[in-house]
Scaffold this motif. Structure first.
Motif, PDB file in Angstrom:
ATOM      1  N   PRO A   1       0.799  -1.232   0.000  1.00  0.00           N
ATOM      2  CA  PRO A   1       0.000   0.000   0.000  1.00  0.00           C
ATOM      3  C   PRO A   1       0.833   1.283   0.000  1.00  0.00           C
ATOM      4  O   PRO A   1       0.407   2.288  -0.572  1.00  0.00           O
ATOM      5  CB  PRO A   1      -0.846  -0.115   1.272  1.00  0.00           C
ATOM      6  CG  PRO A   1      -0.161  -1.124   2.123  1.00  0.00           C
ATOM      7  CD  PRO A   1       0.582  -2.035   1.206  1.00  0.00           C
ATOM      8  N   VAL A   2       2.002   1.267   0.600  1.00  0.00           N
ATOM      9  CA  VAL A   2       2.843   2.471   0.605  1.00  0.00           C
ATOM     10  C   VAL A   2       3.536   2.629  -0.742  1.00  0.00           C
ATOM     11  O   VAL A   2       3.512   3.712  -1.341  1.00  0.00           O
ATOM     12  CB  VAL A   2       3.869   2.421   1.760  1.00  0.00           C
ATOM     13  CG1 VAL A   2       4.819   3.607   1.698  1.00  0.00           C
ATOM     14  CG2 VAL A   2       3.148   2.376   3.101  1.00  0.00           C
TER      15      VAL A   2
ATOM     16  N   HIS B   1      10.994   3.438  -8.598  1.00  0.00           N
ATOM     17  CA  HIS B   1      12.337   2.857  -8.722  1.00  0.00           C
ATOM     18  C   HIS B   1      13.321   3.468  -7.723  1.00  0.00           C
ATOM     19  O   HIS B   1      14.314   2.837  -7.370  1.00  0.00           O
ATOM     20  CB  HIS B   1      12.864   3.017 -10.152  1.00  0.00           C
ATOM     21  CG  HIS B   1      13.202   4.433 -10.502  1.00  0.00           C
ATOM     22  ND1 HIS B   1      12.245   5.342 -10.893  1.00  0.00           N
ATOM     23  CD2 HIS B   1      14.377   5.092 -10.482  1.00  0.00           C
ATOM     24  CE1 HIS B   1      12.823   6.513 -11.113  1.00  0.00           C
ATOM     25  NE2 HIS B   1      14.121   6.387 -10.865  1.00  0.00           N
ATOM     26  N   THR B   2      13.045   4.676  -7.233  1.00  0.00           N
ATOM     27  CA  THR B   2      13.955   5.318  -6.271  1.00  0.00           C
ATOM     28  C   THR B   2      13.895   4.658  -4.897  1.00  0.00           C
ATOM     29  O   THR B   2      14.708   4.970  -4.035  1.00  0.00           O
ATOM     30  CB  THR B   2      13.657   6.828  -6.116  1.00  0.00           C
ATOM     31  OG1 THR B   2      12.411   7.013  -5.433  1.00  0.00           O
ATOM     32  CG2 THR B   2      13.636   7.535  -7.462  1.00  0.00           C
ATOM     33  N   LEU B   3      12.955   3.741  -4.701  1.00  0.00           N
ATOM     34  CA  LEU B   3      12.798   3.038  -3.429  1.00  0.00           C
ATOM     35  C   LEU B   3      13.213   1.569  -3.512  1.00  0.00           C
ATOM     36  O   LEU B   3      13.030   0.824  -2.557  1.00  0.00           O
ATOM     37  CB  LEU B   3      11.338   3.132  -2.956  1.00  0.00           C
ATOM     38  CG  LEU B   3      10.778   4.535  -2.766  1.00  0.00           C
ATOM     39  CD1 LEU B   3       9.309   4.474  -2.372  1.00  0.00           C
ATOM     40  CD2 LEU B   3      11.590   5.305  -1.744  1.00  0.00           C
ATOM     41  N   ILE B   4      13.779   1.168  -4.641  1.00  0.00           N
ATOM     42  CA  ILE B   4      14.083  -0.241  -4.876  1.00  0.00           C
ATOM     43  C   ILE B   4      15.593  -0.492  -4.804  1.00  0.00           C
ATOM     44  O   ILE B   4      16.367   0.100  -5.552  1.00  0.00           O
ATOM     45  CB  ILE B   4      13.559  -0.706  -6.255  1.00  0.00           C
ATOM     46  CG1 ILE B   4      12.065  -0.395  -6.405  1.00  0.00           C
ATOM     47  CG2 ILE B   4      13.867  -2.177  -6.483  1.00  0.00           C
ATOM     48  CD1 ILE B   4      11.157  -1.178  -5.494  1.00  0.00           C
TER      49      ILE B   4
ATOM     50  N   PRO C   1       3.927   7.610  -7.068  1.00  0.00           N
ATOM     51  CA  PRO C   1       3.742   7.587  -8.534  1.00  0.00           C
ATOM     52  C   PRO C   1       4.669   6.564  -9.186  1.00  0.00           C
ATOM     53  O   PRO C   1       5.847   6.446  -8.812  1.00  0.00           O
ATOM     54  CB  PRO C   1       4.107   9.011  -8.959  1.00  0.00           C
ATOM     55  CG  PRO C   1       3.846   9.846  -7.742  1.00  0.00           C
ATOM     56  CD  PRO C   1       4.187   8.963  -6.573  1.00  0.00           C
ATOM     57  N   GLU C   2       4.136   5.805 -10.115  1.00  0.00           N
ATOM     58  CA  GLU C   2       4.878   4.702 -10.723  1.00  0.00           C
ATOM     59  C   GLU C   2       6.233   5.139 -11.274  1.00  0.00           C
ATOM     60  O   GLU C   2       7.226   4.408 -11.150  1.00  0.00           O
ATOM     61  CB  GLU C   2       4.043   4.053 -11.833  1.00  0.00           C
ATOM     62  CG  GLU C   2       4.659   2.781 -12.343  1.00  0.00           C
ATOM     63  CD  GLU C   2       3.752   2.008 -13.281  1.00  0.00           C
ATOM     64  OE1 GLU C   2       4.255   1.033 -13.862  1.00  0.00           O
ATOM     65  OE2 GLU C   2       2.575   2.367 -13.428  1.00  0.00           O
TER      66      GLU C   2
ATOM     67  N   VAL D   1      12.363   9.274  -3.258  1.00  0.00           N
ATOM     68  CA  VAL D   1      11.076   9.648  -2.651  1.00  0.00           C
ATOM     69  C   VAL D   1      11.267   9.662  -1.141  1.00  0.00           C
ATOM     70  O   VAL D   1      11.758   8.692  -0.548  1.00  0.00           O
ATOM     71  CB  VAL D   1       9.961   8.657  -3.038  1.00  0.00           C
ATOM     72  CG1 VAL D   1       8.698   8.919  -2.221  1.00  0.00           C
ATOM     73  CG2 VAL D   1       9.665   8.748  -4.521  1.00  0.00           C
ATOM     74  N   PHE D   2      10.899  10.782  -0.515  1.00  0.00           N
ATOM     75  CA  PHE D   2      10.935  10.908   0.940  1.00  0.00           C
ATOM     76  C   PHE D   2       9.507  11.100   1.418  1.00  0.00           C
ATOM     77  O   PHE D   2       8.662  11.642   0.711  1.00  0.00           O
ATOM     78  CB  PHE D   2      11.814  12.087   1.364  1.00  0.00           C
ATOM     79  CG  PHE D   2      13.254  11.907   0.990  1.00  0.00           C
ATOM     80  CD1 PHE D   2      14.065  11.029   1.707  1.00  0.00           C
ATOM     81  CD2 PHE D   2      13.805  12.566  -0.087  1.00  0.00           C
ATOM     82  CE1 PHE D   2      15.389  10.831   1.358  1.00  0.00           C
ATOM     83  CE2 PHE D   2      15.121  12.385  -0.445  1.00  0.00           C
ATOM     84  CZ  PHE D   2      15.926  11.523   0.273  1.00  0.00           C
TER      85      PHE D   2
END
Length: 180
Positions: A140-141, A151-154, A146-147, A176-177
């Motif tokens: 959910p987070v 990628h900045t969280l992977i 936005p798609e 993303v923060f």
């Protein structure tokens, strides 16, 4: 230098407590990455903090009082690391399990990541997910991001087995923060 235990109560001085020295359950992973400024230059005075669930998906916290996932007495679930002379931070931990999310959902395995450094008045909070992780497509987070920015969280696994997760504080590749 550093924290002075004589200036605060003993109950707040957690570094003097003995922790278990056993091996935590779960798959041991190594995690590394760099922290970059807007120009793509590594930041050499950053500190990274991680919080995570154990391999069974339970946090070592009084706030996680669930009975459906066991605590691991050998797992703390927290760590801090400063970057080295090349701006690289490193952790050796276990791969976390899935934890409950809003509305009876399960969150994908992830680490809560905080960034501290010169000029950062409040920590920057983000998350690290694993490339190909179970549940990434329904987390959910992660799905609220936005798609084009997910990628900045992977974190991606390297040929040597380490998981690599760069953090960009600003610019075109900004991580993303989250506002907490």
């Amino acid at each position: 230098m550093g924290a002075r235990p004589d200036l605060f109560g003993g109950e707040h001085y957690v570094l003097n407590r003995a922790f278990s020295t056993g091996t935590p359950d779960g798959a041991v992973i190594e995690l590394a990455g760099q922290v970059f400024d807007a120009k793509g230059v590594p930041i050499l005075d950053a500190m990274i903090e991680i919080w995570q669930a154990n391999a069974a998906g339970r946090y070592a916290s009084v706030d996680d009082a669930r009975d459906d996932a066991p605590l691991d007495p050998n797992f703390v679930g927290f760590g801090r690391a400063s970057v080295d002379a090349d701006g690289v931070y490193r952790f050796r931990t276990i791969r976390p399990g899935r934890v409950p999310g809003p509305g009876n959902t399960l969150q994908a395995p992830h680490l809560a990541v905080s960034v501290f450094g010169r000029g950062i008045l409040k920590r920057l909070a983000t998350r690290l997910y694993f490339d190909g992780g179970d549940g990434n497509d329904v987390d959910p987070v992660l799905c609220a991001v936005p798609e084009a920015r997910r990628h900045t969280l992977i974190a991606r696994q390297q040929a040597d087995g380490r998981w690599w997760f760069d953090i960009h504080l600003q610019g075109d590749r900004e991580t993303v923060f989250f506002a907490l």
